[in-house]
Write a protein that holds these residues in place. Sequence first.
Motif, PDB file in Angstrom:
ATOM      1  N   GLY A 126       1.977  -6.531  -1.009  1.00 12.11           N
ATOM      2  CA  GLY A 126       1.180  -6.803   0.181  1.00 12.11           C
ATOM      3  C   GLY A 126       0.940  -5.614   1.079  1.00 12.11           C
ATOM      4  O   GLY A 126       0.714  -5.775   2.288  1.00 12.11           O
ATOM      5  N   ARG A 128      -0.932  -2.724   3.064  1.00 11.95           N
ATOM      6  CA  ARG A 128      -2.256  -2.750   3.681  1.00 11.95           C
ATOM      7  C   ARG A 128      -3.123  -1.557   3.298  1.00 11.95           C
ATOM      8  O   ARG A 128      -4.330  -1.565   3.513  1.00 11.95           O
ATOM      9  N   GLY A 155      -8.247  -4.454   0.669  1.00 11.77           N
ATOM     10  CA  GLY A 155      -8.967  -5.622   1.154  1.00 11.77           C
ATOM     11  C   GLY A 155      -8.273  -6.913   0.751  1.00 11.77           C
ATOM     12  O   GLY A 155      -7.475  -6.941  -0.190  1.00 11.77           O
ATOM     13  N   PRO A 156      -8.566  -8.017   1.448  1.00 16.28           N
ATOM     14  CA  PRO A 156      -7.870  -9.291   1.187  1.00 16.28           C
ATOM     15  C   PRO A 156      -8.131  -9.865  -0.199  1.00 16.28           C
ATOM     16  O   PRO A 156      -7.343 -10.691  -0.671  1.00 16.28           O
ATOM     17  N   ALA A 157      -9.211  -9.453  -0.845  1.00 18.57           N
ATOM     18  CA  ALA A 157      -9.501  -9.957  -2.188  1.00 18.57           C
ATOM     19  C   ALA A 157      -9.417  -8.862  -3.247  1.00 18.57           C
ATOM     20  O   ALA A 157      -9.753  -9.091  -4.411  1.00 18.57           O
ATOM     21  N   ASP A 158      -8.963  -7.666  -2.875  1.00 22.00           N
ATOM     22  CA  ASP A 158      -8.917  -6.556  -3.827  1.00 22.00           C
ATOM     23  C   ASP A 158      -7.975  -6.856  -4.990  1.00 22.00           C
ATOM     24  O   ASP A 158      -6.887  -7.417  -4.808  1.00 22.00           O
ATOM     25  N   GLU A 217       1.850 -16.975  -1.648  1.00 23.05           N
ATOM     26  CA  GLU A 217       1.158 -15.768  -1.189  1.00 23.05           C
ATOM     27  C   GLU A 217       1.491 -14.580  -2.099  1.00 23.05           C
ATOM     28  O   GLU A 217       0.619 -13.763  -2.414  1.00 23.05           O
ATOM     29  N   GLU A 220      -0.225 -15.163  -5.550  1.00 23.54           N
ATOM     30  CA  GLU A 220      -1.674 -14.880  -5.507  1.00 23.54           C
ATOM     31  C   GLU A 220      -1.914 -13.388  -5.631  1.00 23.54           C
ATOM     32  O   GLU A 220      -2.842 -12.948  -6.322  1.00 23.54           O
ATOM     33  N   ARG A 221      -1.067 -12.560  -4.994  1.00 24.60           N
ATOM     34  CA  ARG A 221      -1.212 -11.111  -5.118  1.00 24.60           C
ATOM     35  C   ARG A 221      -0.838 -10.644  -6.526  1.00 24.60           C
ATOM     36  O   ARG A 221      -1.454  -9.723  -7.052  1.00 24.60           O
ATOM     37  N   ARG A 224      -3.839 -11.067  -8.650  1.00 23.50           N
ATOM     38  CA  ARG A 224      -4.822 -10.005  -8.403  1.00 23.50           C
ATOM     39  C   ARG A 224      -4.350  -8.660  -8.952  1.00 23.50           C
ATOM     40  O   ARG A 224      -5.146  -7.835  -9.388  1.00 23.50           O
ATOM     41  N   GLY A 248      -5.681 -18.772  -5.806  1.00 20.07           N
ATOM     42  CA  GLY A 248      -5.654 -18.602  -4.357  1.00 20.07           C
ATOM     43  C   GLY A 248      -4.477 -19.356  -3.767  1.00 20.07           C
ATOM     44  O   GLY A 248      -3.711 -20.005  -4.484  1.00 20.07           O
TER      45      GLY A 248
END
Length: 315
Positions: A126, A128, A155-158, A217, A220-221, A224, A248
């Motif tokens: 997570g 930033r 970014g939040p969806a990267d 959370e 979800e990362r 990604r 998600g």
Amino acid sequence: MRVVMFGYQTWGHRTLQALLDSEHEVVLVVTHPKSDHVYEKIWDDSVAELAEKHGVPVLLRNRPGDEELLQALREAAPDIIVANNWRTWLPPEIFDFPPHGTLNVHDALLPAYAGFSPLIWALINGEREVGVTAHRMDGDLDMGDIVLQRSVPVGPADTATDLFHKTVDLIGPIVREALEKIASGTAEWTKQDRSRASFFHKRSVEDSRIDWNWPAEDLERLVRAQCDPYPNAFTHHRGERIRIVSAGVSKARYGGTPGRIFIREDDGVVIVAGAEARSGRCRGLVIRRLRTEDGVEHAATDYFRTMGGYLTDRP
């Protein structure tokens, strides 16, 4: 300056291209042979082919330090070595050989995320921002004095692929600017704060296995971070491995046992997640798309026709 380059895959390829486009002379390239390691087949632009195309001598090595390589270094007489994505330890007789030592280019904001797969680990955790650091190599892994560092936001969806493209585009400018500072004598070197250092190992397929005790959370990362073309995060359903392509965090909170296939929410299916899921205060992971072992991709709402049962970390 006369430059010897050590590097591999696309990171090394971008570094070599920056050197070839610069005013400096590339006199020797050392790179690894092609590998069957799953992560080393990704972003695998060939350093050797680029060097050969430009008439630069190439040596292939898994590990350096043999007499032939050392003799080639002596004959090349470099002013500096530039390294990027060299996968094994360089001994001091190599990294300290040129007058300006060795400039290592690492795709993390050192001193955090030294070692391997920094973008994937940073996304899972997570962070930033991520970035690239140019530093002088010494005897400790990625711990030498820093000359240049650049960052980009996450970014939040990267995905990890997005972060790869963002950071690989920093390599050329950083290499050129760092060499300009070193050649002109204007480089300012900053010692790393070793109390803030963190070191990460190479990722393997095992590191993509989903633990449903993780908070949604974090999962979800993880999805990604393990996006295509990386090996996807995976779990098991009725003994079959399934790979999670898109997911998600649920809007609602769901209580129960981690891994439970619970309910549809919007365009996906909620899986109960989190070590404290029994409290009813945790959000679930909404699986949207998955891929079965035959390579076929499914919408989760089509694949999970009925609710109930569990996803598990083992068959």
